[in-house]
Design a protein around this motif. Structure first.
Motif, mmCIF file in Angstrom:
data_model
loop_
_atom_site.group_PDB
_atom_site.id
_atom_site.type_symbol
_atom_site.label_atom_id
_atom_site.label_comp_id
_atom_site.label_asym_id
_atom_site.label_seq_id
_atom_site.Cartn_x
_atom_site.Cartn_y
_atom_site.Cartn_z
ATOM 1 N N LYS A 33 49.105 70.820 -22.186
ATOM 2 C CA LYS A 33 50.201 69.989 -22.642
ATOM 3 C C LYS A 33 49.917 69.546 -24.071
ATOM 4 C CE LYS A 33 51.654 68.229 -18.145
ATOM 5 N NZ LYS A 33 51.863 67.017 -17.292
ATOM 6 N N VAL A 34 50.990 69.340 -24.806
ATOM 7 C CA VAL A 34 50.828 69.005 -26.220
ATOM 8 C C VAL A 34 49.992 67.747 -26.406
ATOM 9 C CG1 VAL A 34 52.076 68.317 -28.300
ATOM 10 C CG2 VAL A 34 52.921 70.201 -26.917
ATOM 11 N N LYS A 35 50.137 66.773 -25.535
ATOM 12 C CA LYS A 35 49.368 65.541 -25.674
ATOM 13 C C LYS A 35 47.871 65.780 -25.514
ATOM 14 C CE LYS A 35 49.787 64.052 -20.829
ATOM 15 N NZ LYS A 35 48.350 63.987 -20.536
ATOM 16 N N ASN A 42 47.924 67.283 -31.656
ATOM 17 C CA ASN A 42 48.697 66.696 -30.565
ATOM 18 C C ASN A 42 49.768 65.747 -31.103
ATOM 19 O OD1 ASN A 42 46.798 64.847 -31.450
ATOM 20 N ND2 ASN A 42 46.147 64.204 -29.413
ATOM 21 N N GLU A 43 49.397 64.919 -32.067
ATOM 22 C CA GLU A 43 50.363 63.979 -32.639
ATOM 23 C C GLU A 43 51.451 64.715 -33.420
ATOM 24 O OE1 GLU A 43 48.220 61.192 -34.970
ATOM 25 O OE2 GLU A 43 47.033 60.419 -33.297
ATOM 26 N N TYR A 45 52.605 67.834 -32.960
ATOM 27 C CA TYR A 45 53.536 68.542 -32.086
ATOM 28 C C TYR A 45 54.320 67.612 -31.169
ATOM 29 C CZ TYR A 45 50.751 72.591 -33.571
ATOM 30 O OH TYR A 45 50.104 73.544 -34.303
ATOM 31 N N GLN A 46 53.733 66.475 -30.818
ATOM 32 C CA GLN A 46 54.416 65.546 -29.932
ATOM 33 C C GLN A 46 55.698 65.001 -30.542
ATOM 34 O OE1 GLN A 46 50.974 63.015 -28.600
ATOM 35 N NE2 GLN A 46 52.122 62.966 -26.698
ATOM 36 N N LYS A 47 55.764 65.007 -31.848
ATOM 37 C CA LYS A 47 56.976 64.526 -32.509
ATOM 38 C C LYS A 47 58.187 65.349 -32.078
ATOM 39 C CE LYS A 47 54.558 62.952 -36.681
ATOM 40 N NZ LYS A 47 54.383 63.169 -38.139
ATOM 41 N N GLY A 50 56.989 66.315 -27.167
ATOM 42 C CA GLY A 50 56.575 65.389 -26.127
ATOM 43 C C GLY A 50 55.489 65.994 -25.262
ATOM 44 N N ASN A 51 55.664 65.946 -23.961
ATOM 45 C CA ASN A 51 54.657 66.463 -23.040
ATOM 46 C C ASN A 51 54.967 67.865 -22.538
ATOM 47 O OD1 ASN A 51 52.999 64.244 -23.167
ATOM 48 N ND2 ASN A 51 54.078 63.168 -21.542
#
Length: 284
Positions: A33-35, A42-43, A45-47, A50-51
């Motif tokens: 998962k991206v997180k 992670n930060e 891609y989370q933009k 998300g998850n």
């Protein structure tokens, strides 16, 4: 130090083929998962995600935006991050450059934040068809856009504090080195499958359509017409026809990714595959 190979491709066919090459070199799919990606990716891609997971190899109708990784592979401390630019127009323009800047800015921000994490070690790789322009012209255009003093096929160069390399797909049987990925693929696929591809080629020859019927057809309450440019590409269609014998209704990307028309031993002996491999496994 972790290594990050950022790969720019014209489309999902390229990504499917490159993935086949890397899998036989010991790379595996990275599907966290991206997180759970290493910081600061992670930060970043989370933009956008998300998850959600970057799937192992699902080629969907809705493609990720260019700044979102299309697929990710890993081996040891190396991450290979594929970006689908959806055509060659974005290579020598702000399309690819904006993604490079996106990654380089992570290091710049890290310095400003008193080094919250280790510096990211980058290699940016560009994969393009030579098409009718030829390898030399493609290399010159890419070299100028990257502001490099020189650029050759399947060689690595250092620029500032990161590395750059490229591979221009071409038909080695053409003296002018014109061609595309499909020239390489069909030669690999025809090995030990000559009858299938001869039959597929004969089918295409027997069912040639006039140019207008190879364009986009629009049909609605107000209009009925053909529009745009001819979309027929013989080698793409050849791969598709042969591939339907194995994967009915699937796209060429799925066929390239999964078909046994492409064998491990053939890739290990193919000079294109050998040259491409060096871009990923040589020094970083």
């Amino acid at each position: 130090m972790s290594k990050h190979i950022i790969v720019f491709c014209e489309g999902d066919h390229d990504i499917a083929f490159l993935t086949r090459i890397l899998l036989i070199q010991g790379f595996t799919f990275y599907s966290k998962k991206v997180k759970d990606f290493p910081p600061p990716l992670n930060e970043l891609y989370q933009k956008n995600l998300g998850n959600k997971k970057i799937k192992d190899y699902e080629f969907k109708f809705q493609r990720p935006k260019p700044k979102v990784p299309y697929s990710v592979l890993t081996k040891g401390d190396t991450l290979v991050i594929f970006h689908n630019l959806d055509g060659d127009a974005n290579f020598c323009s702000d399309g690819a450059k904006s993604i490079v800047d996106m990654y380089l800015n992570l290091n710049r921000e890290n310095i400003r934040k008193i080094q919250k994490y280790d510096k990211l070690n980058y290699r940016f790789l560009y994969f393009l068809d030579s098409d009718d322009q030829g390898v030399d012209t493609r290399l010159t255009d890419l070299k100028d856009s990257l502001e490099l003093p020189t650029l050759n096929n399947h060689e690595i160069y250092t620029k500032d504090d990161y590395e750059v390399g490229c591979y221009i797909f071409h038909d080695e049987d053409h003296d002018d080195k014109h061609g595309q990925l499909e020239d390489i693929l069909t030669k690999l696929m025809k090995t030990n499958n000559e009858d299938i591809f001869t039959g597929s080629s004969a089918f295409l020859e027997r069912n040639t359509l006039e140019d207008d019927r190879q364009k986009k057809y629009t049909c609605n309450i107000e209009n009925e017409c053909y529009d745009g440019t001819v979309q027929f590409k013989e080698l793409k269609s050849l791969i598709s026809v042969a591939g339907q014998l194995q994967f009915s209704g699937s796209s060429n990307a799925v066929i390239i990714a999964n078909s046994d028309y492409i064998k491990k031993d053939d890739m290990l002996e193919n000079q294109h595959c050998i040259n491409i491999t060096t871009l990923f496994v040589n020094r970083l």
